[in-house]
Design a protein around this motif. Structure first.
Motif, PDB file in Angstrom:
ATOM      1  N   ASP A   1       0.817  -1.210   0.000  1.00 35.64           N
ATOM      2  CA  ASP A   1       0.000   0.000   0.000  1.00 35.64           C
ATOM      3  C   ASP A   1       0.857   1.268   0.000  1.00 35.64           C
ATOM      4  N   ARG A   2       2.192   1.080  -0.210  1.00 31.90           N
ATOM      5  CA  ARG A   2       3.155   2.188  -0.350  1.00 31.90           C
ATOM      6  C   ARG A   2       3.460   2.891   0.968  1.00 31.90           C
ATOM      7  N   THR A   3       3.318   2.200   2.079  1.00 29.82           N
ATOM      8  CA  THR A   3       3.626   2.792   3.381  1.00 29.82           C
ATOM      9  C   THR A   3       4.529   1.884   4.198  1.00 29.82           C
ATOM     10  N   CYS A   4       5.187   2.491   5.201  1.00 24.35           N
ATOM     11  CA  CYS A   4       5.862   1.777   6.287  1.00 24.35           C
ATOM     12  C   CYS A   4       5.184   2.205   7.583  1.00 24.35           C
ATOM     13  N   ARG A   5       5.043   1.276   8.502  1.00 16.97           N
ATOM     14  CA  ARG A   5       4.436   1.584   9.790  1.00 16.97           C
ATOM     15  C   ARG A   5       5.277   0.992  10.913  1.00 16.97           C
ATOM     16  N   LEU A   6       5.293   1.699  12.046  1.00 14.27           N
ATOM     17  CA  LEU A   6       6.030   1.265  13.231  1.00 14.27           C
ATOM     18  C   LEU A   6       5.053   1.173  14.395  1.00 14.27           C
ATOM     19  N   TRP A   7       5.040   0.011  15.067  1.00 15.07           N
ATOM     20  CA  TRP A   7       4.098  -0.241  16.147  1.00 15.07           C
ATOM     21  C   TRP A   7       4.840  -0.567  17.440  1.00 15.07           C
ATOM     22  N   ASP A   8       4.221  -0.189  18.562  1.00 11.98           N
ATOM     23  CA  ASP A   8       4.704  -0.585  19.877  1.00 11.98           C
ATOM     24  C   ASP A   8       4.225  -2.007  20.155  1.00 11.98           C
ATOM     25  N   VAL A   9       5.150  -2.917  20.455  1.00 10.86           N
ATOM     26  CA  VAL A   9       4.804  -4.325  20.644  1.00 10.86           C
ATOM     27  C   VAL A   9       3.893  -4.521  21.847  1.00 10.86           C
ATOM     28  N   GLU A  10       4.140  -3.796  22.920  1.00  9.30           N
ATOM     29  CA  GLU A  10       3.396  -4.020  24.158  1.00  9.30           C
ATOM     30  C   GLU A  10       2.022  -3.359  24.137  1.00  9.30           C
ATOM     31  N   THR A  11       1.950  -2.112  23.718  1.00  8.92           N
ATOM     32  CA  THR A  11       0.686  -1.378  23.779  1.00  8.92           C
ATOM     33  C   THR A  11      -0.148  -1.522  22.511  1.00  8.92           C
ATOM     34  N   GLU A  12       0.454  -2.039  21.440  1.00 11.83           N
ATOM     35  CA  GLU A  12      -0.193  -2.196  20.131  1.00 11.83           C
ATOM     36  C   GLU A  12      -0.561  -0.844  19.505  1.00 11.83           C
ATOM     37  N   ALA A  13       0.095   0.214  19.953  1.00 10.74           N
ATOM     38  CA  ALA A  13      -0.161   1.545  19.403  1.00 10.74           C
ATOM     39  C   ALA A  13       0.715   1.783  18.176  1.00 10.74           C
ATOM     40  N   GLU A  14       0.138   2.430  17.172  1.00  8.09           N
ATOM     41  CA  GLU A  14       0.924   2.804  16.001  1.00  8.09           C
ATOM     42  C   GLU A  14       1.722   4.065  16.321  1.00  8.09           C
ATOM     43  N   LEU A  15       3.047   3.979  16.189  1.00  8.52           N
ATOM     44  CA  LEU A  15       3.931   5.086  16.549  1.00  8.52           C
ATOM     45  C   LEU A  15       4.304   5.951  15.365  1.00  8.52           C
ATOM     46  N   LEU A  16       4.348   5.351  14.174  1.00  9.59           N
ATOM     47  CA  LEU A  16       4.817   6.090  13.010  1.00  9.59           C
ATOM     48  C   LEU A  16       4.197   5.518  11.751  1.00  9.59           C
ATOM     49  N   LEU A  17       3.687   6.395  10.915  1.00  8.46           N
ATOM     50  CA  LEU A  17       3.196   6.039   9.586  1.00  8.46           C
ATOM     51  C   LEU A  17       3.999   6.822   8.574  1.00  8.46           C
ATOM     52  N   LYS A  18       4.736   6.112   7.720  1.00  9.55           N
ATOM     53  CA  LYS A  18       5.572   6.767   6.721  1.00  9.55           C
ATOM     54  C   LYS A  18       4.930   6.611   5.353  1.00  9.55           C
ATOM     55  N   GLU A  19       4.371   7.703   4.847  1.00  6.92           N
ATOM     56  CA  GLU A  19       3.723   7.720   3.541  1.00  6.92           C
ATOM     57  C   GLU A  19       4.630   8.435   2.538  1.00  6.92           C
ATOM     58  N   GLY A  20       4.127   8.628   1.332  1.00  7.29           N
ATOM     59  CA  GLY A  20       4.855   9.392   0.335  1.00  7.29           C
ATOM     60  C   GLY A  20       5.634   8.562  -0.649  1.00  7.29           C
ATOM     61  N   HIS A  21       5.612   7.247  -0.526  1.00  9.71           N
ATOM     62  CA  HIS A  21       6.314   6.380  -1.470  1.00  9.71           C
ATOM     63  C   HIS A  21       5.521   6.302  -2.773  1.00  9.71           C
ATOM     64  N   SER A  22       6.238   6.255  -3.886  1.00 11.46           N
ATOM     65  CA  SER A  22       5.572   6.213  -5.189  1.00 11.46           C
ATOM     66  C   SER A  22       5.225   4.804  -5.632  1.00 11.46           C
ATOM     67  N   ARG A  23       5.860   3.793  -5.028  1.00  8.81           N
ATOM     68  CA  ARG A  23       5.576   2.401  -5.340  1.00  8.81           C
ATOM     69  C   ARG A  23       5.556   1.592  -4.047  1.00  8.81           C
ATOM     70  N   ALA A  24       5.231   0.331  -4.160  1.00  7.27           N
ATOM     71  CA  ALA A  24       5.203  -0.544  -2.994  1.00  7.27           C
ATOM     72  C   ALA A  24       6.547  -0.542  -2.269  1.00  7.27           C
ATOM     73  N   VAL A  25       6.487  -0.590  -0.932  1.00  5.90           N
ATOM     74  CA  VAL A  25       7.696  -0.660  -0.106  1.00  5.90           C
ATOM     75  C   VAL A  25       7.927  -2.128   0.238  1.00  5.90           C
ATOM     76  N   TYR A  26       9.135  -2.624  -0.027  1.00  3.70           N
ATOM     77  CA  TYR A  26       9.367  -4.057   0.099  1.00  3.70           C
ATOM     78  C   TYR A  26      10.316  -4.417   1.238  1.00  3.70           C
ATOM     79  N   ALA A  27      11.530  -3.893   1.229  1.00  2.00           N
ATOM     80  CA  ALA A  27      12.558  -4.312   2.192  1.00  2.00           C
ATOM     81  C   ALA A  27      12.717  -3.292   3.316  1.00  2.00           C
TER      82      ALA A  27
END
Length: 282
Positions: free
Chosen positions: A106-132
């Motif tokens: 979906d062209r994003t990267c996301r960072l989550w807190d393992v314990e609280t299950e809260a999303e800490l960071l959403l990185k958008e702006g990619h022009s194509r799918a993010v793979y690695a």
């Protein structure tokens, strides 16, 4: 370096049938099978802070069903992380094990807190799918590789994009960061692996690594002086990161090599292939 053991197995450590298997580290015999997802698993990672016999999160899986899940070592589902609008490509634990990052089609990267299950960071702006995806050892930044042949370095403290890695002419399928904290390897469908020095903000060398796409690129875990690449040409190769010479070519599998891992000072190498085998080299 010689092949010392080969395991044939009915099902992968993570698989297209949606299951994930936890295996004994000594003989790789199956211990627990997770009915992880309804669609195929795209990645699995052991939590860095996991200790055998201690209750708590053991591993995480990513899937084409657009979710990631957290598991204990008995196969119990501890958490399900949602939010992506398309299938996941890769997942990665923060080196301290507190956070889980995910890349997606979906062209994003996301960072989550393992314990609280809260999303800490959403990185958008990619022009194509993010793979690695890979974290730097002191976790101040991480690097992602995209299917438009571009890599991004982003600051985990601010969430800002701080550098762009260019030079590939086809999709980037693998990235890793050496223990020195500034050398980045990117590899992909153009058959090459590039080594970039982030102090100089440039590619310092391009390894003409393989005759087919490069599916994995991993630095050895102690000093980063050796780099492992694996390819759909059926081989895995070890490279010096100082002289850029090929140190060893492992004729690894009868067909495509899907993944590889290398231990400290390249004393031990694992490779996994489309021939349904996992091999150990030393």
């Amino acid at each position: 370096m010689q092949l010392v053991h080969r395991w044939r197995y009915r099902g992968h450590l993570h698989s297209w049938d949606g299951t994930c298997r936890l295996r004994d580290r000594n003989d790789l015999q199956g211990k627990t099978t997770f009915a992880a997802h309804q669609e195929r698993c795209t990645d699995v990672r052991i939590r860095p802070s996991y200790r055998a016999g201690v209750d708590g999160p053991c591993a995480a899986t990513g899937s084409s069903d657009s979710t990631a899940k957290l598991w204990d070592d008995r196969g119990g589902n501890l958490a399900t992380y949602k939010g992506h609008g398309d299938r996941l490509a890769r997942i990665a634990f923060h080196p301290y094990g507190h956070h889980l990052a995910r890349t997606s089609f979906d062209r994003t990267c996301r960072l989550w807190d393992v314990e609280t299950e809260a999303e800490l960071l959403l990185k958008e702006g990619h022009s194509r799918a993010v793979y690695a995806l890979a974290f730097q050892c002191d976790v101040s930044w991480c690097v992602s590789g995209r299917l438009d042949a571009v890599g991004w370095v982003w600051d985990l403290r601010t969430g800002r994009h701080i550098h762009t890695l260019t030079g590939h002419i086809k999709p980037i399928l693998a990235v890793d960061v050496a223990k020195d904290g500034y050398t980045v390897a990117t590899a992909g469908e153009d058959h090459t692996c590039k080594l970039c020095d982030l102090r100089q903000r440039r590619c310092v060398y391009t390894l003409p690594a393989h005759s087919s796409l490069v599916s994995a690129a991993r630095f050895e875990t102690k000093r980063g002086g050796t780099l492992l690449t694996a390819s759909y040409d059926g081989t895995a190769r070890l490279w010096s990161t100082t002289t850029y010479a090929c140190l060893n070519t492992l004729k690894a599998h009868e067909g495509k090599v899907a993944a590889g891992a290398v231990a400290a000072e390249a004393a031990l190498v694992f490779s996994a292939g489309f021939d349904k085998s996992l091999k150990r080299w030393c």
